[in-house]
Motif scaffolding. Structure first.
Motif, PDB file in Angstrom:
ATOM      1  N   ASP B 100       1.195  -0.923   0.185  1.00 19.73           N
ATOM      2  CA  ASP B 100      -0.380  -0.277  -0.102  1.00 19.73           C
ATOM      3  C   ASP B 100       0.872   1.519   0.010  1.00 19.73           C
ATOM      4  O   ASP B 100       0.243   2.216   0.308  1.00 19.73           O
ATOM      5  CB  ASP B 100      -1.447   0.102   1.281  1.00 19.73           C
ATOM      6  CG  ASP B 100      -0.090   0.107   2.416  1.00 19.73           C
ATOM      7  OD1 ASP B 100       1.058   0.116   2.566  1.00 19.73           O
ATOM      8  OD2 ASP B 100      -1.183   0.316   3.060  1.00 19.73           O
ATOM      9  N   ASN B 102       2.477   2.233   2.040  1.00 16.90           N
ATOM     10  CA  ASN B 102       2.796   3.195   3.315  1.00 16.90           C
ATOM     11  C   ASN B 102       2.909   2.370   4.723  1.00 16.90           C
ATOM     12  O   ASN B 102       3.711   2.527   5.316  1.00 16.90           O
ATOM     13  CB  ASN B 102       0.767   3.101   2.913  1.00 16.90           C
ATOM     14  CG  ASN B 102       0.533   4.720   4.108  1.00 16.90           C
ATOM     15  OD1 ASN B 102       1.238   5.466   4.746  1.00 16.90           O
ATOM     16  ND2 ASN B 102      -0.126   5.399   4.147  1.00 16.90           N
ATOM     17  N   PRO B 145      -6.236  -2.663   7.489  1.00 19.39           N
ATOM     18  CA  PRO B 145      -6.391  -1.694   6.672  1.00 19.39           C
ATOM     19  C   PRO B 145      -5.254  -1.339   4.971  1.00 19.39           C
ATOM     20  O   PRO B 145      -5.624  -1.280   4.274  1.00 19.39           O
ATOM     21  CB  PRO B 145      -6.510  -0.741   7.464  1.00 19.39           C
ATOM     22  CG  PRO B 145      -6.523  -1.149   8.892  1.00 19.39           C
ATOM     23  CD  PRO B 145      -6.302  -2.777   8.700  1.00 19.39           C
ATOM     24  N   GLU B 146      -4.270  -1.611   5.318  1.00 16.76           N
ATOM     25  CA  GLU B 146      -2.958  -1.448   4.518  1.00 16.76           C
ATOM     26  C   GLU B 146      -3.598  -2.924   2.971  1.00 16.76           C
ATOM     27  O   GLU B 146      -3.301  -2.198   1.888  1.00 16.76           O
ATOM     28  CB  GLU B 146      -1.775  -2.249   4.608  1.00 16.76           C
ATOM     29  CG  GLU B 146      -2.282  -3.797   5.709  1.00 16.76           C
ATOM     30  CD  GLU B 146      -1.822  -3.210   7.542  1.00 16.76           C
ATOM     31  OE1 GLU B 146      -2.719  -2.055   7.491  1.00 16.76           O
ATOM     32  OE2 GLU B 146      -1.486  -4.074   7.801  1.00 16.76           O
ATOM     33  N   TYR B 148      -6.868  -2.609   2.155  1.00 16.09           N
ATOM     34  CA  TYR B 148      -7.320  -1.560   1.890  1.00 16.09           C
ATOM     35  C   TYR B 148      -7.821  -0.840   0.499  1.00 16.09           C
ATOM     36  O   TYR B 148      -7.934  -0.136  -0.203  1.00 16.09           O
ATOM     37  CB  TYR B 148      -9.379  -1.596   2.572  1.00 16.09           C
ATOM     38  CG  TYR B 148     -10.262  -2.819   3.022  1.00 16.09           C
ATOM     39  CD1 TYR B 148     -11.061  -3.544   1.925  1.00 16.09           C
ATOM     40  CD2 TYR B 148      -9.747  -3.521   4.212  1.00 16.09           C
ATOM     41  CE1 TYR B 148     -11.416  -4.421   2.214  1.00 16.09           C
ATOM     42  CE2 TYR B 148     -10.342  -4.219   4.350  1.00 16.09           C
ATOM     43  CZ  TYR B 148     -10.980  -4.851   3.719  1.00 16.09           C
ATOM     44  OH  TYR B 148     -11.949  -6.094   4.209  1.00 16.09           O
ATOM     45  N   ARG B 149      -6.575  -0.091   1.363  1.00 17.90           N
ATOM     46  CA  ARG B 149      -5.635   0.635   0.774  1.00 17.90           C
ATOM     47  C   ARG B 149      -4.795   0.453  -0.341  1.00 17.90           C
ATOM     48  O   ARG B 149      -4.994   1.427  -1.307  1.00 17.90           O
ATOM     49  CB  ARG B 149      -4.736   1.354   1.948  1.00 17.90           C
ATOM     50  CG  ARG B 149      -5.565   2.414   2.897  1.00 17.90           C
ATOM     51  CD  ARG B 149      -4.730   2.986   4.020  1.00 17.90           C
ATOM     52  NE  ARG B 149      -5.417   3.621   4.932  1.00 17.90           N
ATOM     53  CZ  ARG B 149      -5.639   3.160   6.070  1.00 17.90           C
ATOM     54  NH1 ARG B 149      -4.784   2.057   6.602  1.00 17.90           N
ATOM     55  NH2 ARG B 149      -6.496   3.513   7.325  1.00 17.90           N
ATOM     56  N   LYS B 150      -4.379  -0.898  -0.091  1.00 17.58           N
ATOM     57  CA  LYS B 150      -3.221  -1.479  -1.268  1.00 17.58           C
ATOM     58  C   LYS B 150      -4.489  -1.009  -3.200  1.00 17.58           C
ATOM     59  O   LYS B 150      -4.084  -1.482  -3.931  1.00 17.58           O
ATOM     60  CB  LYS B 150      -2.816  -2.644  -1.117  1.00 17.58           C
ATOM     61  CG  LYS B 150      -1.958  -3.352  -2.602  1.00 17.58           C
ATOM     62  CD  LYS B 150      -1.893  -5.035  -2.280  1.00 17.58           C
ATOM     63  CE  LYS B 150      -1.946  -6.146  -1.727  1.00 17.58           C
ATOM     64  NZ  LYS B 150      -1.288  -7.337  -1.486  1.00 17.58           N
ATOM     65  N   LEU B 152      -7.046  -0.098  -3.027  1.00 17.97           N
ATOM     66  CA  LEU B 152      -7.508   1.407  -3.728  1.00 17.97           C
ATOM     67  C   LEU B 152      -6.648   1.979  -4.500  1.00 17.97           C
ATOM     68  O   LEU B 152      -6.202   2.038  -5.784  1.00 17.97           O
ATOM     69  CB  LEU B 152      -8.088   2.228  -2.561  1.00 17.97           C
ATOM     70  CG  LEU B 152      -8.462   4.020  -3.503  1.00 17.97           C
ATOM     71  CD1 LEU B 152      -9.307   3.436  -3.984  1.00 17.97           C
ATOM     72  CD2 LEU B 152      -8.755   4.791  -1.897  1.00 17.97           C
ATOM     73  N   ARG B 153      -5.349   1.753  -4.474  1.00 19.20           N
ATOM     74  CA  ARG B 153      -4.116   2.642  -5.422  1.00 19.20           C
ATOM     75  C   ARG B 153      -4.046   1.835  -6.332  1.00 19.20           C
ATOM     76  O   ARG B 153      -3.926   1.935  -7.594  1.00 19.20           O
ATOM     77  CB  ARG B 153      -2.685   2.245  -4.063  1.00 19.20           C
ATOM     78  CG  ARG B 153      -1.280   2.361  -5.111  1.00 19.20           C
ATOM     79  CD  ARG B 153       0.118   1.665  -4.089  1.00 19.20           C
ATOM     80  NE  ARG B 153      -0.042   1.115  -4.163  1.00 19.20           N
ATOM     81  CZ  ARG B 153       1.034   0.311  -4.849  1.00 19.20           C
ATOM     82  NH1 ARG B 153       0.859   1.206  -6.045  1.00 19.20           N
ATOM     83  NH2 ARG B 153       1.228  -1.129  -5.442  1.00 19.20           N
ATOM     84  N   ALA B 188      -9.845   3.481   6.312  1.00 17.09           N
ATOM     85  CA  ALA B 188      -9.676   2.099   5.201  1.00 17.09           C
ATOM     86  C   ALA B 188     -10.628   2.196   4.418  1.00 17.09           C
ATOM     87  O   ALA B 188     -10.607   2.075   3.007  1.00 17.09           O
ATOM     88  CB  ALA B 188      -8.411   1.337   5.591  1.00 17.09           C
ATOM     89  N   ASN B 192     -12.197   3.216   0.536  1.00 15.09           N
ATOM     90  CA  ASN B 192     -12.833   2.312  -0.524  1.00 15.09           C
ATOM     91  C   ASN B 192     -14.052   2.609  -1.068  1.00 15.09           C
ATOM     92  O   ASN B 192     -14.371   3.636  -2.279  1.00 15.09           O
ATOM     93  CB  ASN B 192     -12.601   1.236  -0.166  1.00 15.09           C
ATOM     94  CG  ASN B 192     -11.224   1.060  -0.413  1.00 15.09           C
ATOM     95  OD1 ASN B 192      -9.730   1.741   0.141  1.00 15.09           O
ATOM     96  ND2 ASN B 192     -10.726  -0.765  -0.360  1.00 15.09           N
ATOM     97  N   GLU B 195     -14.299   6.233  -2.610  1.00 18.59           N
ATOM     98  CA  GLU B 195     -13.515   6.141  -3.954  1.00 18.59           C
ATOM     99  C   GLU B 195     -14.171   5.279  -4.887  1.00 18.59           C
ATOM    100  O   GLU B 195     -14.110   5.390  -6.011  1.00 18.59           O
ATOM    101  CB  GLU B 195     -12.204   6.679  -3.716  1.00 18.59           C
ATOM    102  CG  GLU B 195     -11.818   7.353  -2.878  1.00 18.59           C
ATOM    103  CD  GLU B 195     -11.782   8.954  -3.165  1.00 18.59           C
ATOM    104  OE1 GLU B 195     -12.007   8.677  -4.753  1.00 18.59           O
ATOM    105  OE2 GLU B 195     -12.768   9.501  -2.290  1.00 18.59           O
TER     106      GLU B 195
END
Lengths: 291, 330
Positions: B100, B102, B145-146, B148-150, B152-153, B188, B192, B195
């Motif tokens: 992610d 992050n 969370p990472e 979901y963030r991955k 989205l990325r 997170a 998503n 977005e």
């Protein structure tokens, strides 16, 4: 127990000239029942009227009590400025959901108890002269769980705020998505978030205020999508409930875990704000970021 | 209960007994390895045929009347195809992308580029793992969370390069842990949802197994959502619901909860939550993984073709209207 006695004992010595008293004092006095309450946090006896004047915050320990939606609206808005919207929108038992009691009975009971159709009141009003769309969740109604009505009213609020260029202020409190509406509740998370995306595209200001408790599907959707997120002190805020987490990880949870100050420290809340300052904080933010 | 083989669903026991019988007879019937004590002249073919017919009839009967709680069991079957199985079956030249940017690379969600048919896509899917080590590595498909963030990325990469997004959903739920809370699990997922509702490329989701609440929805907002016939989708797992509303999770309360939650594909179709149900092979995807994968591929090819026709504005308006219509009020 011994601990409690020490605590209330020291309170008495500290506050013997104020309204706070110990439970023992109260029993000895002839104050009619119902006028006094005991703070669940510091155990001080408080005069209810004074607590109400203090915005339902303990005058002794600053513990923020949960507030019903009607009272919260009074606290937040300029007097007489509230214009309620969609008050007639009510829940329906689309799934024929029966657990220990039927959902339809639950709805009826909660409606009788609160005098409201569901767990959210909303409308237009003014905060220190600034026009806003305001929605407030009410934990008295099924722990402010989010079903179709809550989701629909919030979506309408966001759409109204988008159309009228007003900031949208949402006071959150919820046990999470309403199980009795199953995937219809889950869908409200996506629906409200999609409406917020459009509001965001139009440059709208969304201030999300987190109060005790804000958990589950509400946190995992609109509550955490504020342009600015404020939280009342020591509110429980999280995705999963502390008991579920403790059962999953089988270890003790850290001190202050999932409280407002913890989220502030971890970077998920902009400001922790005392209830008495909420109106002025919101007004200030509107002056910076509102249209 | 405890002695039960995990691969053996209780309601499938009579089926499995028949299967055993059939394979024993088949072994005996094999002239190459005619067993001791069996007359080689006896042809067992007729008997085998009869057993096969009754096996199929039984399979049809069981699966035609599958209760919601048994549907959940099929959705969790250890042999049920998972994201990586579908990717291997019909995604050409899959190029996994990690991390992610992050905090970490969450193995509970797999992301990457790949081709479905001739269409270049972004593919996102929950990853449950197979053997014990694999399952632990990807946390049984419960993302942090990472994850979901991955997701989205990588979806935003898809938007940047005009690639449609395909997500495969299969999670008991997002992970309820200390680290997950510290790093903003709720935030997170929420981001998503917001977005995904405005990504300017088509998004198609298929629930291939478990659609557990926010953790499933976190990669499940888009233009089309389909459920495999024996998958489930709900605000909470039947066990979670039972332990809250019935105060205890037992086989009986779990079955009650599964019933009232209306979590099957057909229920969700009727409620207007999903758009399509993808038929599974007789007896579930775990009985014929090739056919299951072919069905999912066929669905995706059709949906990709349909959605390609829309101009971005139309696509986004339709997506909003679709979400906007969800819910029932009085």
């Amino acid at each position: 127990m011994a601990d409690q006695q020490t605590k209330s004992g020291s309170d008495t010595t500290k506050n013997d000239t104020t309204t706070a008293r110990t439970w023992q004092d109260l029993k000895q006095s002839d104050v009619p029942e119902g006028l006094w309450m005991r703070c669940p946090k510091c155990e001080a006896m408080c005069y209810k009227k004074q607590v109400a004047e203090n915005l339902e915050v303990c005058p002794e320990c600053d513990h923020h009590y949960r507030v019903g939606a009607d009272e919260r609206i009074e606290q937040m808005l300029d007097p007489g400025s509230f214009e309620e919207l969609w008050a007639d929108l009510g829940p329906t038992d689309a799934l024929g959901f029966v657990d220990r009691i039927p959902y339809s009975d639950r709805i009826e009971k909660e409606q009788r108890k609160t005098g409201h159709k569901d767990a959210l009141l909303c409308g237009k009003g003014f905060i220190k002269g600034r026009g806003v769309v305001l929605a407030v969740m009410d934990t008295r109604f099924m722990m402010a769980s989010m079903g179709s009505v809550v989701g629909e009213k919030i979506t309408r609020c966001i759409e109204l705020a988008t159309e009228t260029d007003r900031p949208f202020i949402l006071v959150n409190a919820s046990g999470g998505a309403r199980m009795q509406e199953s995937s219809l509740s889950l869908a409200q998370m996506a629906k409200t978030s999609a409406a917020l995306a459009r509001f965001d595209d139009m440059g709208g200001l969304f201030i999300s205020i987190l109060t005790d408790p804000t958990t589950g599907g509400v946190t995992a959707s609109y509550a955490m999508l504020g342009d600015v997120i404020l939280a009342e002190p020591k509110a429980l805020i999280g995705f999963a409930g502390p008991r579920v987490i403790a059962n999953t990880v089988r270890q003790e949870l850290p001190e202050g875990f999932q409280r407002s100050e913890f989220l502030l420290e971890k970077g998920f809340v902009d400001r922790v704000v005392h209830r008495k300052d909420l109106r002025s904080e919101v007004a200030r933010l509107i002056d910076y970021a509102g249209k | 209960m405890s002695s039960m083989n995990i691969y053996e669903l209780e309601f499938e026991r009579p089926l499995i007994a028949l299967e055993k019988q059939i394979s024993e007879l088949e072994a005996q019937n094999d002239p190459e390895r005619s067993a001791v004590g069996i007359d080689a002249d006896v042809d067992l073919g007729v008997e085998i045929g009869e057993l096969r017919a009754s096996h199929e009839a039984m399979l049809k009967k069981i699966y035609a009347n599958l209760s919601p709680v048994n549907t959940v069991k099929v959705a969790r079957h250890p042999n049920r195809p998972q994201t990586m199985d579908y990717i291997k079956a019909f995604v050409k030249d899959f190029c996994e992308l990690h991390g992610d940017r992050n905090y970490a690379d969450d193995r509970a969600i797999i992301c990457g580029f790949g081709r479905i048919g001739k269409t270049k896509c972004v593919i996102i899917g929950h990853n449950k793992g197979k053997d014990t080590a694999g399952k632990i590595k990807c946390n049984f498909g419960c993302a942090h969370p990472e994850g979901y963030r991955k997701a989205l990325r990588i979806m935003q990469l898809g938007e940047k390069y005009g690639l449609p997004i395909v997500t495969l959903i299969d999670t008991p739920g997002a992970y309820p842990g200390i680290g997950a809370e510290e790093r903003g699990q709720a935030e997170a997922i929420a981001v998503n949802l917001r977005e995904m509702s405005r990504l300017k490329v088509p998004i198609i989701s298929v629930v291939i197994g478990e659609g557990g609440s926010g953790g499933a929805l976190g990669i499940g907002v888009g233009d089309r959502i389909a459920m495999l016939q024996y998958s489930w989708w709900s605000v909470i797992s039947p066990e979670g619901c039972a332990s809250i509303l019935w105060k205890t999770s037992t086989p009986e309360t779990n079955a009650n909860a599964a019933e009232v939650l209306h979590l099957t594909a057909k229920d969700n179709l009727d409620l207007g939550i999903v758009d399509d149900v993808i038929k599974e092979p007789l007896g579930g995807a775990h009985r014929d993984r090739t056919v299951a994968a072919a069905q999912v591929e066929k669905y995706l090819l059709g949906a990709l073709r349909d959605l390609k026709r829309f101009k971005t504005n139309n696509l986004l308006n339709k997506r909003y209207k679709r979400l906007r219509a969800m819910g029932r009020t009085a």
